[in-house]
Design a protein around this motif. Structure first.
Motif, PDB file in Angstrom:
ATOM      1  N   ALA A 143       0.815  -1.218   0.000  1.00 46.49           N
ATOM      2  CA  ALA A 143       0.000   0.000   0.000  1.00 46.49           C
ATOM      3  C   ALA A 143       0.844   1.261   0.000  1.00 46.49           C
ATOM      4  N   ASN A 144       2.057   1.189   0.562  1.00 47.12           N
ATOM      5  CA  ASN A 144       2.957   2.347   0.580  1.00 47.12           C
ATOM      6  C   ASN A 144       4.101   2.199  -0.419  1.00 47.12           C
ATOM      7  N   ASP A 145       4.100   1.113  -1.181  1.00 45.19           N
ATOM      8  CA  ASP A 145       5.166   0.797  -2.140  1.00 45.19           C
ATOM      9  C   ASP A 145       6.524   1.181  -1.562  1.00 45.19           C
ATOM     10  N   VAL A 146       6.884   0.523  -0.479  1.00 46.94           N
ATOM     11  CA  VAL A 146       8.095   0.882   0.258  1.00 46.94           C
ATOM     12  C   VAL A 146       9.338   0.637  -0.597  1.00 46.94           C
ATOM     13  N   HIS A 147      10.395   1.344  -0.261  1.00 50.69           N
ATOM     14  CA  HIS A 147      11.679   1.209  -0.942  1.00 50.69           C
ATOM     15  C   HIS A 147      12.743   0.868   0.097  1.00 50.69           C
TER      16      HIS A 147
ATOM     17  N   PHE B 169       9.156  -2.158  -3.628  1.00 54.25           N
ATOM     18  CA  PHE B 169       8.511  -3.418  -3.244  1.00 54.25           C
ATOM     19  C   PHE B 169       7.524  -3.877  -4.314  1.00 54.25           C
ATOM     20  N   GLY B 170       6.750  -2.950  -4.844  1.00 55.25           N
ATOM     21  CA  GLY B 170       5.741  -3.303  -5.836  1.00 55.25           C
ATOM     22  C   GLY B 170       6.302  -3.920  -7.100  1.00 55.25           C
TER      23      GLY B 170
ATOM     24  N   THR C 132      -3.355   0.223  -6.794  1.00 54.50           N
ATOM     25  CA  THR C 132      -3.274  -0.364  -5.457  1.00 54.50           C
ATOM     26  C   THR C 132      -1.860  -0.333  -4.897  1.00 54.50           C
ATOM     27  N   VAL C 133      -0.852  -0.557  -5.744  1.00 52.28           N
ATOM     28  CA  VAL C 133       0.542  -0.449  -5.290  1.00 52.28           C
ATOM     29  C   VAL C 133       0.834   1.037  -5.028  1.00 52.28           C
ATOM     30  N   GLY C 134       1.150   1.364  -3.806  1.00 52.60           N
ATOM     31  CA  GLY C 134       1.324   2.769  -3.438  1.00 52.60           C
ATOM     32  C   GLY C 134       0.014   3.506  -3.258  1.00 52.60           C
TER      33      GLY C 134
ATOM     34  N   ARG D  95      14.394   4.833 -12.828  1.00 51.61           N
ATOM     35  CA  ARG D  95      13.405   3.839 -13.231  1.00 51.61           C
ATOM     36  C   ARG D  95      12.031   4.299 -12.789  1.00 51.61           C
ATOM     37  N   ALA D  96      11.018   3.932 -13.560  1.00 54.85           N
ATOM     38  CA  ALA D  96       9.644   4.300 -13.238  1.00 54.85           C
ATOM     39  C   ALA D  96       9.126   3.418 -12.119  1.00 54.85           C
ATOM     40  N   SER D  97       8.280   3.971 -11.260  1.00 55.64           N
ATOM     41  CA  SER D  97       7.681   3.207 -10.173  1.00 55.64           C
ATOM     42  C   SER D  97       6.429   2.492 -10.655  1.00 55.64           C
ATOM     43  N   PRO D  98       6.054   1.381 -10.002  1.00 54.35           N
ATOM     44  CA  PRO D  98       4.905   0.606 -10.468  1.00 54.35           C
ATOM     45  C   PRO D  98       3.549   1.200 -10.133  1.00 54.35           C
ATOM     46  N   GLY D  99       3.477   2.098  -9.152  1.00 51.82           N
ATOM     47  CA  GLY D  99       2.195   2.607  -8.698  1.00 51.82           C
ATOM     48  C   GLY D  99       1.913   4.027  -9.120  1.00 51.82           C
ATOM     49  N   MET D 100       0.632   4.337  -9.275  1.00 48.20           N
ATOM     50  CA  MET D 100       0.237   5.700  -9.655  1.00 48.20           C
ATOM     51  C   MET D 100       0.670   6.723  -8.614  1.00 48.20           C
ATOM     52  N   LEU D 101       0.648   6.322  -7.336  1.00 48.28           N
ATOM     53  CA  LEU D 101       1.036   7.229  -6.252  1.00 48.28           C
ATOM     54  C   LEU D 101       2.310   6.773  -5.550  1.00 48.28           C
TER      55      LEU D 101
END
Length: 430
Positions: free
Chosen positions: A113-117, A127-128, A158-160, A344-350
């Motif tokens: 939910a927070n797409d942690v790094h 993480f996502g 949902t990721v992030g 690199r691009a992140s997997p989540g919209m947020l």
């Protein structure tokens, strides 16, 4: 109703807490007259894990390993599973979580939910990036199975997505091969930000994990750059770490201008000659996990964490400007962290992580004085085109949030109307 705090201990708000279990259909357990919110271990610093006056669906009883393929490293588990328990199961079998944050006392659902790094974003992302499937239960009773190649827009929301698209009940994660629990590490002192960036650039190609401690009061930005790779296989005795507990909440914060200067000077001098060493993964990845309830040291008013990321092109000047404001304020953190994110691009919209450099510090809550400092830091982040990490935030202005997360409008179409949080009401209006 139960009084609940986040890790920053800035408030104790009344919530109706309901423990989710697999004894009944999840859809029935999520029916509520008021908006609810899934909550794991509550390690978010601000209000992303709070829903004052509403329902919290506690997920920590959902903590089963559902399947593990020891040949491929594919793990399926409940969303309430602790990252610590995954690590301790997987590492003796030759696998490790690809990404973990600075504490392993986080649930899988919270990590998604927070797409942690972690300390290796430049090498493996967040993480996502390693979640292959997840199950999402909506408050209308619908169940959505999604992943990077299955309902990918739902997955990206949902990721992030801060728990606002539904309740994550289980996930499939791809683990990574590892020889054992040990890391080859190196600690290198640096005198200023130019040296930090030179070390970061030189290290990313050959070192998987990179992070630095920075003396937030030094003016020029001196610090200790730490890098590591997984060590080759070998039998070594496990460290006998003894957990200690901050036994009480002091009447005032133990973190102040005097203690900060003394600690930062002593810490830099003590570690500047560390050089090469062999370290256990728990001590390197999670330095505070053996000091239980460490958040009490900030006193009864609690503390904020301010973590930002700014693009690399503006990174040096922006970090220097923030350090100048922090030094001028006299506030700051014992464990201020400076590190770079990969291109690199992140997997989540947020998702928070974006190419650039991130600075994270804790600040005792001194009321208006602290908020005035944050307003000055916000101005630097806004000018540099950066953003604030919502997993750590308790006070970001809505305008800065909207500027920092350009996919917000796209995300809002995936929100579950039966889910709300203190953060969503503050930043999204509902």
């Amino acid at each position: 109703m139960v009084a609940v705090s986040s890790w920053g201990r800035l408030s104790r708000d009344e919530h109706e807490v309901r423990f989710l279990s697999d004894a009944a259909p999840f859809a029935a357990q999520l029916r509520s007259g008021t908006p609810g919110l899934a909550r794991g271990l509550g390690r978010s610093y601000g209000d992303v894990c709070l829903n004052p006056g509403g329902v919290l669906w506690q997920t920590t009883a959902l903590d089963r390993f559902l399947a593990f393929d020891e040949a491929t490293g594919r793990l399926v588990c409940d969303a309430g599973m602790r990252l610590r328990d995954i690590q301790r199961m997987a590492i003796p079998r030759g696998w490790i979580l690809p990404v973990t944050p600075g504490t392993q006392m986080v649930t899988v659902g919270g990590a998604i939910a927070n797409d942690v790094h972690g300390k290796n974003h430049h090498a493996v992302g967040s993480f996502g990036d390693h979640v292959r499937r997840l199950s999402l239960v909506r408050t209308d009773g619908s169940v959505i199975e999604c992943g990077p190649d299955l309902a990918p827009q739902w997955f990206a929301a949902t990721v992030g997505g801060l728990g606002l698209t539904g309740v994550i009940t289980c996930a499939e994660i791809q683990l990574r091969r590892v020889a054992g629990p040990w890391l080859d590490t190196e600690t290198i002192p640096y005198a200023n930000l130019d040296e930090f960036f030179a070390l970061a650039d030189a290290s990313e190609a050959e070192w998987e994990y990179t992070v630095s401690w920075i003396d937030c009061l030094s003016g020029k930005g001196r610090g200790l750059f730490m890098r590591a790779n997984a060590a080759a296989a070998g039998t070594r005795p496990e460290p006998k770490a003894r957990a200690r507990t901050m036994p009480f909440t002091p009447p005032v914060s133990l973190v102040n201008g005097l203690s900060l200067r003394l600690f930062n000077t002593a810490y830099f001098q003590a570690h500047k000659r560390d050089g090469r060493a062999l370290a256990h993964y728990e001590s390197f990845f999670y330095p505070l996990d053996n000091l239980l309830e460490w958040n009490r040291m900030y006193g009864p008013k609690g503390f904020y964490q301010y973590q930002s990321v700014v693009p690399r092109a503006a990174g040096r000047d922006a970090v220097q400007a923030m350090l100048k404001e922090i030094a001028r304020s006299g506030d700051g953190s014992f464990l201020a962290v400076l590190k770079t994110f990969g291109d690199r691009a992140s997997p989540g919209m947020l998702s928070f992580a974006q190419p650039g450099v991130t600075l994270a510090l804790d600040f005792p809550n001194h009321g208006e004085r602290t908020h005035a400092l944050f307003e000055r830091l916000d101005a630097v982040v806004r000018e540099a085109g950066g953003r604030i990490y919502m997993a750590k935030d308790a006070r970001m202005p809505r305008a800065l949030f909207e500027a920092g997360y350009p996919r917000l409008h796209e995300f809002l179409g995936y929100r579950d109307p039966g889910i709300s949080s203190a953060l969503s009401r503050r930043l999204m209006g509902a």
